[in-house]
Design a protein around this motif. Structure first.
Motif, PDB file in Angstrom:
ATOM      1  N   CYS A 318      39.430  27.348  54.133  1.00 32.20           N
ATOM      2  CA  CYS A 318      39.935  26.836  52.861  1.00 32.20           C
ATOM      3  C   CYS A 318      41.421  27.068  52.609  1.00 32.20           C
ATOM      4  O   CYS A 318      41.895  26.938  51.471  1.00 32.20           O
ATOM      5  CB  CYS A 318      39.123  27.458  51.723  1.00 32.20           C
ATOM      6  SG  CYS A 318      37.408  26.851  51.668  1.00 32.20           S
ATOM      7  N   THR A 319      42.199  27.407  53.648  1.00 32.71           N
ATOM      8  CA  THR A 319      43.643  27.598  53.474  1.00 32.71           C
ATOM      9  C   THR A 319      44.397  26.349  53.909  1.00 32.71           C
ATOM     10  O   THR A 319      44.283  25.905  55.058  1.00 32.71           O
ATOM     11  CB  THR A 319      44.142  28.802  54.292  1.00 32.71           C
ATOM     12  OG1 THR A 319      43.481  29.982  53.830  1.00 32.71           O
ATOM     13  CG2 THR A 319      45.650  28.963  54.146  1.00 32.71           C
ATOM     14  N   ASP A 320      45.153  25.762  52.994  1.00 29.08           N
ATOM     15  CA  ASP A 320      45.997  24.605  53.300  1.00 29.08           C
ATOM     16  C   ASP A 320      47.326  25.127  53.840  1.00 29.08           C
ATOM     17  O   ASP A 320      48.068  25.826  53.129  1.00 29.08           O
ATOM     18  CB  ASP A 320      46.230  23.795  52.021  1.00 29.08           C
ATOM     19  CG  ASP A 320      47.067  22.548  52.254  1.00 29.08           C
ATOM     20  OD1 ASP A 320      47.575  22.365  53.390  1.00 29.08           O
ATOM     21  OD2 ASP A 320      47.211  21.753  51.306  1.00 29.08           O
ATOM     22  N   PRO A 321      47.627  24.829  55.109  1.00 25.96           N
ATOM     23  CA  PRO A 321      48.881  25.343  55.688  1.00 25.96           C
ATOM     24  C   PRO A 321      50.119  24.953  54.882  1.00 25.96           C
ATOM     25  O   PRO A 321      51.131  25.663  54.908  1.00 25.96           O
ATOM     26  CB  PRO A 321      48.906  24.720  57.083  1.00 25.96           C
ATOM     27  CG  PRO A 321      47.480  24.399  57.396  1.00 25.96           C
ATOM     28  CD  PRO A 321      46.866  24.030  56.079  1.00 25.96           C
ATOM     29  N   GLN A 322      50.059  23.808  54.179  1.00 27.91           N
ATOM     30  CA  GLN A 322      51.220  23.352  53.406  1.00 27.91           C
ATOM     31  C   GLN A 322      51.183  23.846  51.968  1.00 27.91           C
ATOM     32  O   GLN A 322      52.096  23.572  51.196  1.00 27.91           O
ATOM     33  CB  GLN A 322      51.284  21.821  53.433  1.00 27.91           C
ATOM     34  CG  GLN A 322      51.469  21.252  54.839  1.00 27.91           C
ATOM     35  CD  GLN A 322      51.642  19.738  54.819  1.00 27.91           C
ATOM     36  OE1 GLN A 322      52.219  19.177  53.897  1.00 27.91           O
ATOM     37  NE2 GLN A 322      51.128  19.091  55.867  1.00 27.91           N
ATOM     38  N   GLY A 323      50.134  24.555  51.580  1.00 25.53           N
ATOM     39  CA  GLY A 323      50.063  25.127  50.248  1.00 25.53           C
ATOM     40  C   GLY A 323      50.028  24.121  49.127  1.00 25.53           C
ATOM     41  O   GLY A 323      50.516  24.398  48.022  1.00 25.53           O
ATOM     42  N   ARG A 324      49.471  22.939  49.367  1.00 30.44           N
ATOM     43  CA  ARG A 324      49.413  21.918  48.318  1.00 30.44           C
ATOM     44  C   ARG A 324      48.471  22.340  47.197  1.00 30.44           C
ATOM     45  O   ARG A 324      47.486  23.034  47.429  1.00 30.44           O
ATOM     46  CB  ARG A 324      48.969  20.590  48.923  1.00 30.44           C
ATOM     47  CG  ARG A 324      50.048  19.898  49.743  1.00 30.44           C
ATOM     48  CD  ARG A 324      49.497  18.803  50.624  1.00 30.44           C
ATOM     49  NE  ARG A 324      48.792  19.370  51.786  1.00 30.44           N
ATOM     50  CZ  ARG A 324      48.560  18.694  52.921  1.00 30.44           C
ATOM     51  NH1 ARG A 324      48.967  17.440  53.040  1.00 30.44           N
ATOM     52  NH2 ARG A 324      47.930  19.273  53.917  1.00 30.44           N
TER      53      ARG A 324
END
Length: 421
Positions: A318-324
């Motif tokens: 559940c981690t978005d690498p781009q932090g959206r």
């Protein structure tokens, strides 16, 4: 796991006195783009523990009575003796009545049947009274025995129930008494254990009950517990006046103190429980899980109680690498669950779902709103799945999963199944 079964211990002795035949005169005693269609609610998972032709381990026939009687006569002189044999018909599997004082559970004939929190076995037998040294049958009682064990995932207490039912009888059986006592087995302590002493014959329905607790086996471990019922029949007109002893021991169950933050509880470990997910109660959550299952992700999972592994599963899925930013009112759901060994940390990649509507815009589209993962394509059954679902559904479904683990004592490395309805 070794599972003890009903056992019979034969120990017949006789003294002098020949009993003539007597008539019974006593009165009767008292597709990938859609989830699976909803199905009927799940019944408890049931496991049959087969134990051969009888749920008693010792032989129960009374074959060649003349030879047996002659042998007894040489050691004890004339009189009467008793033996037990199978009745030749299955015990009735009707629901247990209130009169019998026990609960209705799935119950096996000639075998034990278990759910995650119950064990039950039932069979019919015949008590035979025969003369020594002639070996002539002078009395019989056909009877059934039903034994149930009731467990709780929230307690180390368990209850055992027994029911003796007299079906038919004739001959030298007037005045026959049933005597039964509950006995502690493995890792067991008595809570309440009243015995049974009562007249018994055709028409009798005699219930008994006892409560036990498991002796504590230690933190973060599991152990086996069991208890049994031992019974005899007696009659002052017989010589000796008491029958052989019978011992009924259901399969041992598991108790544990292996659920972090939970007290000790007990379940039948060899029955895999099923976690049911309702598409009516949690439609988006169920849609995600249903799509994952339809694309081939496993429906049989393995629990892990390792907090570090759980957190790693959640972070990877559940981690978005781009932090959206996340959609308002939604949170990330992962499958297989983060609390399983099949979670995201055990996979090289993950996928999500983006399904367009049907031809000309018809059909039911579905978007998981997870831009950092590729949508799953037909034939791709690997990896993990992530999907944004409404916060309330995620919270509620997570709580229900936790209660399922608790009530069913799904401890580390226990297998369980997922079912959608």
């Amino acid at each position: 796991m070794a599972m003890p079964v009903l056992r019979r211990i034969i120990a017949v002795s006789v003294t002098a006195v020949v009993v003539a035949s007597l008539a019974w005169a006593a009165p009767a005693m008292a597709g990938p783009s859609v989830t699976a269609a909803p199905s009927a609610p799940a019944a408890p998972a049931v496991s049959t523990v087969t134990t051969g032709s009888s749920i008693l381990t010792a032989p129960t026939d009374c074959a060649n009575l003349p030879a047996r009687a002659a042998t007894l006569a040489r050691t004890s002189g004339p009189g009467t003796a008793t033996c037990v044999r199978e009745n030749g018909r299955a015990a009735p599997t009707r629901s247990t009545s209130e009169r019998a004082g026990v609960m209705s559970t799935p119950c096996g004939s000639n075998s034990w049947i278990a759910t995650r929190t119950t064990i039950c076995g039932e069979e019919s037998f015949q008590l035979v009274v025969f003369t020594v040294p002639q070996g002539v049958i002078v009395g019989t009682i056909d009877y059934g025995v039903r034994v149930e064990v009731m467990l709780s995932g929230r307690s180390d207490r368990w209850d055992t129930y027994v029911r003796f039912t007299g079906y038919r009888g004739a001959g030298a059986i007037a005045g026959t008494t049933l005597n039964a006592v509950p006995l502690c087995g493995q890792m067991c302590s008595y809570l309440s254990s009243p015995g049974i002493t009562t007249l018994f014959g055709p028409g009798s329905v005699v219930p008994g009950a006892a409560s036990f607790s498991s002796q504590y086996g230690g933190p973060y471990v599991s152990w086996q517990s069991s208890a049994s019922w031992q019974f005899t029949f007696s009659n002052p007109a017989w010589t000796p006046p008491i029958s052989n002893s019978l011992s009924i021991t259901p399969p041992a169950h598991r108790c544990d103190d292996a659920l972090p933050g939970r007290p000790v509880g007990c379940t039948v470990a060899f029955v895999e429980p099923t976690h049911t997910i309702s598409s009516l109660a949690h439609p988006t959550y169920a849609r995600h899980i249903g799509l994952a299952l339809n694309f081939g992700l496993p429906s049989r999972l393995t629990r892990t109680t390792d907090g570090t592994r759980n957190e790693s599963n959640r972070r990877i899925a559940c981690t978005d690498p781009q932090g959206r930013p996340r959609p308002a009112g939604f949170s990330c759901d992962e499958y297989p669950f983060a609390s399983t060994y099949e979670g995201a940390a055990s996979h090289a990649y993950g996928r999500t779902f983006f399904i367009l509507g049907g031809i000309n815009g018809g059909g039911q589209g579905f978007s998981c709103q997870v831009p950092w993962l590729q949508p799953r394509r037909q034939g791709d059954s690997g990896g993990y799945s992530a999907c944004m679902i409404p916060d309330w559904e995620n919270t509620d479904a997570g709580s229900l999963l936790g209660l399922f683990y608790y009530d069913n004592r799904v401890i580390d490395r226990d297998m369980f199944r997922i079912r959608l309805v």
